[in-house]
Structures are given as C-alpha cells and as structure tokens.
Design an enzyme around this catalytic site. Structure first.
Site, short mmCIF file in Angstrom:
data_model
loop_
_atom_site.label_atom_id
_atom_site.label_comp_id
_atom_site.label_asym_id
_atom_site.label_seq_id
_atom_site.Cartn_x
_atom_site.Cartn_y
_atom_site.Cartn_z
N ASP A 4 0.83 -1.22 0.00
CA ASP A 4 0.00 0.00 0.00
C ASP A 4 0.86 1.27 0.00
OD1 ASP A 4 -2.63 0.87 -0.12
OD2 ASP A 4 -2.78 1.23 2.03
N HIS B 106 -8.78 10.26 -0.90
CA HIS B 106 -9.36 8.97 -0.48
C HIS B 106 -9.97 9.21 0.90
CE1 HIS B 106 -9.29 4.43 -0.13
NE2 HIS B 106 -9.51 4.82 1.12
N ASN C 153 -19.69 8.21 -1.92
CA ASN C 153 -21.11 7.94 -1.63
C ASN C 153 -21.97 9.16 -1.35
OD1 ASN C 153 -21.06 5.10 -1.89
ND2 ASN C 153 -19.97 4.95 0.06
#
Ligand SMILES: Nc1ncnc2c1ncn2[C@@H]1O[C@H](COP(=O)(O)OP(=O)(O)O)[C@@H](O)[C@H]1O
Ligand SMILES: CC(=O)OP(=O)(O)O
Ligand SMILES: [Mg+2]
Length: 299
Positions: free
Chosen positions: A35, A95, A221
């Site tokens: 990551d 993010h 979202n």
C-alpha cells in the site's frame, strides 16, 4: 519460486525467488502488493522528517504514505475518464473513508501525501486524530497514561468517534444538519483539514491541476463533503456543479465540475481488489515472459 513477506530478503515492490527443493520442478509465485509503493516517488523533501538524521536512519523513520493501491487505481481511472495518458496528469486525489488521506500527483507520480510513517498523520479520520502537535503525546505520557493507552486514544478513540461518539460520517452529517453542535464542529474540522491540504497541493503542483478526485466511502457515496471541500475555489479554477454532485452518489462515478471549471472534479469509486489483481497479473506476465525468453535461449 517462493518468498515470504517475513523473509529478510523481502523488499518493497520486488519479487524474490528461492528454489523449493521439495517441489521438484514445480514453481510457485508469491506476489505482495504494498500500500506504500505508489508513494516511493516522493522527493526527499516530502518524505524526510526534520528529526536527527542518524535517528531516522537507525529506525527507518520517514514518510511512507498509505492508500497507495487506491491511488494507483484512481490515477489510471482518472486518465481513462479524461482520455489522456496518466503520465501527463497532475491530480489531487482524496481517499476519504474510515481512514482518509490525500495525495498530490505530478506527471502520474506521487509527489506528496498526507499520511506519514504510519496512517495516523494527516486528515482527521473515523477514529484517528490525524495531524496534532506531537508535544500532546509527550504531555499525555507525562500524565501517567501508558504508551498503549495513548496509542489507543490517537488511533481508536479520536476523529469523528472521539468528537461525536459516531464513526459513521453519514450519521454525523445528518446530526449536523439537524443542528447538533458537536457534529457540526467535527465536520468543520474534517473539512478545514481537507481544504488546508488542497491549498498545499495546489501550490505543490504549481497551480497546474487537471483534476481533483474524490473516492472511498465518504468521497464516493455522499455529496456534502465534496460540495463543502470545493466551496469558493473558483479563484483556483475549481467549481462543482450542484446537480451533477448530488446525482453522483452511492458508488456512481462521474465528472461533477461545473461547465467552465478549468479543473475537472471527478468521483471515482475505488477498487483496491482489482488494482491488486491487475498488479499481480503484471508480475505474473513479466515472469512468464522472462521464463519463455530463457526457454527460447536454451533451445
Ligand atoms: N452516503 C454517505 N455519505 C457520507 N459518508 C458515507 C456514506 N456512505 C458511507 N460513508 C462513510 O464512509 C466511511 C467508510 O468508508 P470506507 O471507504 O468504506 O472505509 P474503509 O476504510 O473501512 O474501507 C464511513 O465513515 C461511512 O460513514
Ligand atoms: C491505511 C488506512 O487507513 O486504511 P483503511 O482506509 O483501510 O483504514
Ligand atoms: Mg478502505
């Protein structure tokens, strides 16, 4: 071929081969996707802490950055959506999930990111505090709290959870809109931090930003954080179209900038599993190509 992530010979982004005598001619390939790898292109002035150099060397203390698998995916997807090679793009990637971070990308490569030696640094998060004065840590230790207790406070009892009792940003937004002051303050702190780094990365990228990208649970979202994060940034060439923003929710991707906005504003649902699978396939294909090359030479 065999490798284990615990092996001393394991290094980031690389593949290690060890013969497996008990497996005869059979080969096994183990690929690890880190990551942190996406952030390895940061320049020293971005990854170096102003601590004693010898101490940093001894303990490998530097900014590593996280969410790199997501950022790698978002960079490629942004390039696809903009119809341009990713090597040409300057991006500010956001993010925003349970763990939240931002990343400045110049020419398709990371030049700065908000997380640090650990994922604790940078933005305020679901239960992590993000940036604080490090002297607070030594102060709390001085009150008699143990290292484990302080670590628990910073990582698990802070952020939205610590300020409102809820780690769920949807319910924090609902309560803030109903007038609950602790939720309003938590959202304001979260947004102020995002906007601070937006400003910082606009400068880092010399004002030449092709797109701001929102992703992860909060970023992909809901529309409220995106609207407020970009509010009043017309001077920087950034304007969000309210109708597109409100229509691009619950995992739908798309462009949400207003007509005439110089900087594109993109919502991209991230897909870390797909990115891991694609990076793995790239390594497998390289290995197959190399094996075929060797076979060809031997024949
Ligand atoms: N519609 C929404 N509006 C705002 N926030 C949302 C919405 N849906 C999910 N979230 C928030 O997204 C966060 C989780 O993000 P996610 O990327 O799934 O986290 P993780 O880091 O666990 O993968 C939670 O804070 C959740 O409240
Ligand atoms: C690094 C990090 O914060 O990961 P997650 O978003 O999965 O919590
Ligand atoms: Mg996640």
């Amino acid at each position: 071929m065999h490798a284990s992530a615990g092996s001393e010979r394991w290094r980031e982004g690389q593949l290690y081969e060890e013969p497996m005598p008990d497996h005869g001619a059979a080969l096994r390939l183990v690929v690890a996707v880190f990551d942190t790898t996406f952030h390895q292109t940061m320049p020293p002035e971005a990854y170096t802490y102003a601590l004693p150099t010898a101490l940093c060397r001894e303990h490998a203390i530097r900014r590593y950055g996280f969410h790199g698998i997501s950022y790698s995916y978002l960079t490629r997807e942004a390039a696809r959506m903009l119809g341009r090679p990713h090597q040409e793009l300057n991006l500010i990637l956001c993010h925003l999930g349970a763990g939240s971070s931002m990343c400045a990308v110049a020419g398709g490569r990371c030049v700065d990111t908000t997380m640090g030696f650990t994922p604790l640094k940078g933005l305020m998060m679901g239960s992590r505090c993000g940036d604080i004065d490090p002297a607070i840590v030594t102060y709390l230790l001085g009150t008699g709290m143990s290292v484990a207790q302080v670590d628990d406070v910073l990582n698990k009892q802070s952020g939205f959870k610590g300020m409102t009792g809820s780690i769920d940003v949807r319910s924090v937004e609902d309560c803030a809109l109903r007038g609950e002051e602790d939720c309003q303050l938590a959202l304001a702190v979260f947004l102020r931090r995002i906007r601070k780094y937006l400003g910082a990365y606009l400068v880092t990228l010399g004002g030449r930003v092709d797109a701001i990208v929102f992703s992860a649970g909060i970023g992909e979202n809901g529309s409220l954080v995106r609207e407020l994060a970009c509010e009043g940034l017309e001077w920087a060439g950034v304007a969000v179209d309210p109708t597109s923003n409100e229509a691009t929710v619950r995992g739908r991707g798309g462009a949400i900038q207003a007509p005439g906005s110089r900087v594109k504003v993109l919502v991209i649902p991230t897909d870390e599993q797909l990115e891991i699978a694609e990076q793995t396939m790239r390594v497998v294909r390289q290995q197959q190509g190399a094996a075929q090359g060797e076979g060809g030479r031997a024949a």
